[in-house]
Design a protein around this motif. Structure first.
Motif, PDB file in Angstrom:
ATOM      1  N   ASP A 192       0.817  -1.220   0.000  1.00  0.00           N
ATOM      2  CA  ASP A 192       0.000   0.000   0.000  1.00  0.00           C
ATOM      3  C   ASP A 192       0.846   1.264   0.000  1.00  0.00           C
ATOM      4  N   GLY A 193       2.019   1.179  -0.640  1.00  0.00           N
ATOM      5  CA  GLY A 193       2.876   2.347  -0.739  1.00  0.00           C
ATOM      6  C   GLY A 193       3.618   2.700   0.533  1.00  0.00           C
ATOM      7  N   ALA A 194       3.493   1.894   1.587  1.00  0.00           N
ATOM      8  CA  ALA A 194       4.189   2.151   2.847  1.00  0.00           C
ATOM      9  C   ALA A 194       5.583   1.509   2.820  1.00  0.00           C
ATOM     10  N   ASP A 195       6.420   1.866   3.779  1.00  0.00           N
ATOM     11  CA  ASP A 195       7.786   1.334   3.817  1.00  0.00           C
ATOM     12  C   ASP A 195       7.835  -0.120   4.278  1.00  0.00           C
ATOM     13  N   ARG A 196       6.901  -0.518   5.118  1.00  0.00           N
ATOM     14  CA  ARG A 196       6.899  -1.886   5.645  1.00  0.00           C
ATOM     15  C   ARG A 196       6.803  -2.889   4.499  1.00  0.00           C
ATOM     16  N   GLY A 197       7.764  -3.826   4.429  1.00  0.00           N
ATOM     17  CA  GLY A 197       7.806  -4.810   3.359  1.00  0.00           C
ATOM     18  C   GLY A 197       8.769  -4.451   2.246  1.00  0.00           C
ATOM     19  N   THR A 198       9.334  -3.240   2.268  1.00  0.00           N
ATOM     20  CA  THR A 198      10.243  -2.814   1.201  1.00  0.00           C
ATOM     21  C   THR A 198      11.571  -3.551   1.289  1.00  0.00           C
TER      22      THR A 198
END
Length: 394
Positions: free
Chosen positions: A347-353
């Motif tokens: 969802d465009g968040a940093d978590r998981g990048t």
């Protein structure tokens, strides 16, 4: 009595060498020398579980007196090494420990602010005593200022927020961790901490830290003045090797070693104090990582036993837990000149990048991930295979 093997540095690296020597059949005299009065303990929890109150300090212990005695490992604790020659280590109390072989595992010392009172409101975090004292400071409450946006500083900031404190992080670079990981990854940490209520000030050097009754004033170059109940200084560490000047091993970059930890005739070094040759990159580096200390201990013990290591050294690995996010890093980010996003966060968040870091030739030298353990594990294995191939003769 023969001097046997003397290991100076009773932390993770030194302990693991001693244990591996006994497990490998070494029967000579074996002494483990430590500056602190504590038995060897684990350091990573000091800035994580100990600071947040999840762990009591005693839980960090890596061994017991009974286990050491059973293994025939003598301990010399509360003893600081101040000098060494070809025959013996000299301690601060004037005592001398003769050795046949010497292992240096004295780690690194956290830099502090010049003039800071040892037991005052300006803290550093390196030892168990530091962690216990800082935990008490967090429990006492009041605004907290963290000087330095490296991993230690950011973990302290997260612990401060977990304790409900007003926390400010001051970093001279444009983003936290920029000197280590570059601005793109550093920006992820900035967003993470700001989302949890931390005030992150970047690009402004500190000009003064002044302690007074019940408070500390932190002055910045732009004229800003911050008032805190406590200040934590996290501006890096320096190798504890000044005491090795008698052997010419007091280089500011760390004890120079070959790829198996040998620093001289009958002398080996490992852990945060040692700069090991890196055959795949043709340089020498100090890796201040838990896993590097463990891996190097196995290599040094094998060398002392006259054997080949059971497995090659893996690329350096590091992890940091801040709030609910687990960050993982493997490889040599210091060699990187570019950063690429391999997988975007949900969802465009940093978590998981997931990030790949490459050198000027485009070769992948490191991988980093924000809470994406499955993808990271696959990439870590790939990097390990590539590193092994790079040092294997064709």
């Amino acid at each position: 009595m023969s001097g046997g093997t003397v290991i100076v540095g009773a932390s993770l690296a030194g302990l693991r060498v001693a244990e591996a020597l006994r497990a490998g059949g070494y029967t000579g005299r074996l002494r483990l020398v430590g500056e602190e009065h504590h038995l060897p303990y684990d350091r990573p929890p000091l800035s994580k579980q100990v600071l947040t109150g999840e762990w009591h300090a005693a839980r960090t212990a890596l061994t017991t007196s009974a286990k050491l005695t059973e293994a025939g490992i003598e301990t010399v604790l509360g003893a600081r090494a101040v000098a060494v020659d070809d025959e013996a280590v000299t301690l601060a109390d004037g005592g001398r420990l003769d050795y046949d072989r010497l292992v240096v595992a004295t780690g690194a010392a956290a830099r502090t602010w010049p003039g800071a009172a040892p037991e005052g409101r300006v803290h550093r975090l390196r030892t168990l005593a530091d962690g216990v004292r800082l935990r008490a400071a967090l429990e006492a409450g009041g605004p907290l200022v963290v000087v330095g946006g490296g991993f230690i500083g950011l973990e302290v900031a997260a612990a401060g927020r977990a304790s409900g404190l007003d926390v400010t992080v001051v970093e001279a670079a444009s983003t936290p961790l920029e000197p280590v990981l570059g601005p793109a990854i550093g920006a992820c940490f900035t967003r993470l901490h700001r989302a949890h209520g931390v005030r992150v000030l970047t690009g402004v050097p500190i000009t003064a830290i002044e302690e007074s009754a019940g408070a500390v004033a932190v002055r910045l170059a732009d004229g800003t003045e911050l008032s805190a109940a406590h200040v934590v200084v996290g501006i890096g560490a320096e190798p504890n090797n000044a005491w090795l000047s008698g052997l010419g091993l007091d280089d500011a970059a760390g004890v120079p070693c070959d790829a198996r930890g040998r620093a001289g005739d009958r002398v080996w070094a490992l852990g945060d104090v040692a700069a090991w040759e890196q055959p795949g990159h043709r340089d020498a580096v100090r890796h201040e990582h838990w896993t590097s200390a463990v891996d190097q201990a196995a290599v040094v013990a094998a060398a002392l036993l006259g054997r080949e290591p059971a497995r090659p050294m893996a690329p350096p690995y590091f992890w940091s837990t801040q709030y609910e996010v687990n960050f993982q890093l493997v490889g040599r980010p210091d060699l990187a000149t570019s950063v690429e996003v391999l997988e975007a966060g949900e969802d465009g968040a940093d978590r998981g990048t997931v990030f790949a870091l490459a050198d000027p030739a485009g070769r992948r030298v490191a991988v980093a991930a924000f809470h994406n353990p499955r993808r990271f594990l696959r990439l870590r294995r790939e990097l390990q295979e590539e590193s092994a191939a790079a040092v294997t003769p064709s």
